[in-house]
Design a protein around this motif. Sequence first.
Motif, mmCIF file in Angstrom:
data_model
loop_
_atom_site.group_PDB
_atom_site.id
_atom_site.type_symbol
_atom_site.label_atom_id
_atom_site.label_comp_id
_atom_site.label_asym_id
_atom_site.label_seq_id
_atom_site.Cartn_x
_atom_site.Cartn_y
_atom_site.Cartn_z
ATOM 1 N N TYR A 267 0.837 -1.197 0.000
ATOM 2 C CA TYR A 267 0.000 0.000 0.000
ATOM 3 C C TYR A 267 0.871 1.246 0.000
ATOM 4 O O TYR A 267 2.062 1.208 0.337
ATOM 5 C CB TYR A 267 -0.957 0.007 1.191
ATOM 6 C CG TYR A 267 -0.317 0.144 2.547
ATOM 7 C CD1 TYR A 267 -0.246 1.384 3.187
ATOM 8 C CD2 TYR A 267 0.212 -0.958 3.211
ATOM 9 C CE1 TYR A 267 0.330 1.521 4.441
ATOM 10 C CE2 TYR A 267 0.789 -0.833 4.468
ATOM 11 C CZ TYR A 267 0.847 0.407 5.075
ATOM 12 O OH TYR A 267 1.426 0.543 6.314
ATOM 13 N N PHE B 191 -5.502 4.766 5.689
ATOM 14 C CA PHE B 191 -5.655 3.331 5.932
ATOM 15 C C PHE B 191 -5.865 3.042 7.416
ATOM 16 O O PHE B 191 -6.714 2.213 7.783
ATOM 17 C CB PHE B 191 -4.442 2.567 5.406
ATOM 18 C CG PHE B 191 -4.436 2.395 3.920
ATOM 19 C CD1 PHE B 191 -5.335 1.531 3.307
ATOM 20 C CD2 PHE B 191 -3.556 3.096 3.125
ATOM 21 C CE1 PHE B 191 -5.348 1.361 1.933
ATOM 22 C CE2 PHE B 191 -3.553 2.941 1.751
ATOM 23 C CZ PHE B 191 -4.456 2.075 1.153
ATOM 24 N N LEU C 21 -9.351 1.358 7.010
ATOM 25 C CA LEU C 21 -9.275 -0.012 6.518
ATOM 26 C C LEU C 21 -8.458 -0.954 7.391
ATOM 27 O O LEU C 21 -8.561 -2.166 7.222
ATOM 28 C CB LEU C 21 -8.700 -0.051 5.088
ATOM 29 C CG LEU C 21 -9.673 0.349 3.999
ATOM 30 C CD1 LEU C 21 -9.378 1.773 3.547
ATOM 31 C CD2 LEU C 21 -9.577 -0.589 2.802
ATOM 32 N N PHE D 226 -14.112 5.096 -0.545
ATOM 33 C CA PHE D 226 -13.071 4.623 -1.452
ATOM 34 C C PHE D 226 -13.725 3.635 -2.407
ATOM 35 O O PHE D 226 -14.926 3.322 -2.284
ATOM 36 C CB PHE D 226 -11.926 3.955 -0.665
ATOM 37 C CG PHE D 226 -12.362 2.828 0.240
ATOM 38 C CD1 PHE D 226 -12.394 1.515 -0.208
ATOM 39 C CD2 PHE D 226 -12.746 3.099 1.557
ATOM 40 C CE1 PHE D 226 -12.810 0.490 0.633
ATOM 41 C CE2 PHE D 226 -13.164 2.078 2.405
ATOM 42 C CZ PHE D 226 -13.196 0.768 1.937
ATOM 43 N N VAL E 38 -13.251 -0.268 -4.049
ATOM 44 C CA VAL E 38 -12.520 -1.534 -3.967
ATOM 45 C C VAL E 38 -12.913 -2.402 -5.158
ATOM 46 O O VAL E 38 -14.078 -2.493 -5.525
ATOM 47 C CB VAL E 38 -12.793 -2.269 -2.637
ATOM 48 C CG1 VAL E 38 -14.270 -2.603 -2.468
ATOM 49 C CG2 VAL E 38 -11.955 -3.552 -2.565
ATOM 50 N N ASP F 185 -4.906 3.777 -7.832
ATOM 51 C CA ASP F 185 -4.934 2.634 -6.940
ATOM 52 C C ASP F 185 -3.894 2.861 -5.847
ATOM 53 O O ASP F 185 -2.736 3.197 -6.142
ATOM 54 C CB ASP F 185 -4.622 1.346 -7.705
ATOM 55 C CG ASP F 185 -5.632 1.059 -8.798
ATOM 56 O OD1 ASP F 185 -6.777 1.544 -8.677
ATOM 57 O OD2 ASP F 185 -5.291 0.369 -9.776
ATOM 58 N N ASN G 98 -7.567 -7.855 -3.633
ATOM 59 C CA ASN G 98 -8.384 -6.634 -3.685
ATOM 60 C C ASN G 98 -7.503 -5.510 -4.199
ATOM 61 O O ASN G 98 -6.302 -5.475 -3.907
ATOM 62 C CB ASN G 98 -8.851 -6.210 -2.301
ATOM 63 C CG ASN G 98 -10.053 -6.972 -1.758
ATOM 64 O OD1 ASN G 98 -10.404 -6.803 -0.605
ATOM 65 N ND2 ASN G 98 -10.687 -7.811 -2.549
ATOM 66 N N ILE H 244 -7.506 -1.358 -3.888
ATOM 67 C CA ILE H 244 -8.141 -0.207 -3.246
ATOM 68 C C ILE H 244 -7.833 1.030 -4.080
ATOM 69 O O ILE H 244 -6.677 1.319 -4.369
ATOM 70 C CB ILE H 244 -7.647 0.001 -1.803
ATOM 71 C CG1 ILE H 244 -7.854 -1.272 -0.976
ATOM 72 C CG2 ILE H 244 -8.369 1.193 -1.166
ATOM 73 C CD1 ILE H 244 -9.287 -1.697 -0.822
ATOM 74 N N ARG H 245 -8.873 1.727 -4.459
ATOM 75 C CA ARG H 245 -8.744 2.908 -5.322
ATOM 76 C C ARG H 245 -9.208 4.148 -4.556
ATOM 77 O O ARG H 245 -10.276 4.144 -3.944
ATOM 78 C CB ARG H 245 -9.577 2.699 -6.583
ATOM 79 C CG ARG H 245 -9.439 3.753 -7.650
ATOM 80 C CD ARG H 245 -10.139 3.275 -8.926
ATOM 81 N NE ARG H 245 -9.467 2.133 -9.514
ATOM 82 C CZ ARG H 245 -10.019 1.295 -10.389
ATOM 83 N NH1 ARG H 245 -11.266 1.468 -10.763
ATOM 84 N NH2 ARG H 245 -9.328 0.286 -10.886
ATOM 85 N N LYS H 246 -8.408 5.191 -4.597
ATOM 86 C CA LYS H 246 -8.761 6.413 -3.892
ATOM 87 C C LYS H 246 -9.769 7.214 -4.706
ATOM 88 O O LYS H 246 -9.621 7.375 -5.912
ATOM 89 C CB LYS H 246 -7.513 7.261 -3.630
ATOM 90 C CG LYS H 246 -7.783 8.474 -2.755
ATOM 91 C CD LYS H 246 -6.505 9.222 -2.428
ATOM 92 C CE LYS H 246 -6.783 10.393 -1.501
ATOM 93 N NZ LYS H 246 -5.560 11.152 -1.170
#
Length: 491
Positions: A60, A68, A72, A134, A136, A181, A213, A215-217
């Motif tokens: 990440y 995060f 998350l 966010f 996903v 991402d 997975n 994770i996209r901002k």
Amino acid sequence: MPKIETFLYNEQVKNNYSLYTGKDYMPLEMNIAEQYKPSSSTFFSLPYFLVPFDKDKIEYDKNEEIFFERNLFVTKGDSKYYTFFVHPTTEKIFREWIDGKYEFISAEKSFFMATPTSSYRSLFVINTRTQANFIVKVSILGNVARGSRHIDWCSAQGQYFFSSCTQNAVHNIENFELIKDIAALGLTGEIPISFSKKYEIMFGPKKINSFGNVIRKVSDIFDGREDSFVCSVASLTSLIGEHGCYLERLYRESGKSFYGFFGGDFISKIFDKIFELFSNYGISIETHCQNTLIEISKDWKFTGKILYRDFDITSFDRARFPFLFPEMWKKYCSERLDRTSLFSNLSAREDIGKNFLVHSIDNLVKPCLLCAKKLKIITSNESSIIRDRIYSDFCKRLTKFLPLYSNLLLESKSWAFSQNVFKYIDISEIPVKLEKINFFKKDDYERFLVNSPEFEITDYFSDRNGWILGFANNIFVEFFMPKIQREKDER
């Protein structure tokens, strides 16, 4: 309507599925419960596994650490966990596969609510405790658009890596932004899941031991300001929903002929960014109408700002990227052996051909012209003329970067893309100074082939990175990276 709600409406309702009917078009619908389809516009609880940091796979963006930690990551006692999300339709399969290895948080206990974007598997998520949001990208075990919609770890890691590399380039390009991402999260079982023939596996293995997975901002452009909104070209060309067709409204507001608007004010601005990214940074992206987004002002003008999402089929050009981003290239070679084999080095140029000619022309220009034709803004004949004119201009620009193919691109009346068409890299494409050498000790280097080993090397050159490049009559065939340098990098 708040800006993010406008975005979701455009994703879920204003989508150009309505353009495509008949047996000649690929299937865009998935056999899935209605509540999980974008058209339902509903939120649902999103279950997840709590995965210990030191027990599986995670990469990440450390610049997003605070995000995060708040939204998350979960801390219990001395242990830290990340959340691995599973689509509700796959919950039973994943729980049986993991078989108690990690703690599972059911939909009833989850504090994450999700709704689809234009893609079934790319979910807009709200953490109901913090109200942060966010996107996903999760696995759905089914076929759509001639491919299965699952994500293995290799793909998730790659998308995060390609996004990070592209971000380093894009921040220097005016009016071009990534919906980037920011993490790849992994979930590994004790035995792999094997896919049957009913799943159309276009890329990657049929047996998967680790799923991923992405994770996209959610971009800052979706903040509270109401002076503009953002939508994909897929939404722009939709024939359904409120406010009519957005493309038609932009065209009418321009006061120009359709070609004057589309060829001069619209598509050329998108192409400018695509070519700048490739020529200056050696990166090509999959610019079809779902991945390409634009900003529209409140008075219905295209502002010129372009956004891009999805790094699944990003390609690094072997003629440019290694020499412009040597540290990233070394990391790429160390970590992505699947993308730096001889086959992948050859297919990288094929992917560049697809990204430019298939996605930019067939899957970006064509939907816009099809939309205008269905709205009777242009005739079928006018559509063909405009398409040919744009294609011709596009190929003239492309020949500046692929000089070996100028005749093919400019003179061929057939589609100038097929397997292996663009596999040769000319020495003139290398963007750094090369010095010819007569000898070097090959045992001190690791060899990477970028073309067939059957070529007979005629010349060797060194570059500023200490790499050695081998050419066969000006065709780039192989390069050598010092072993000592790589060993230091790995330590």
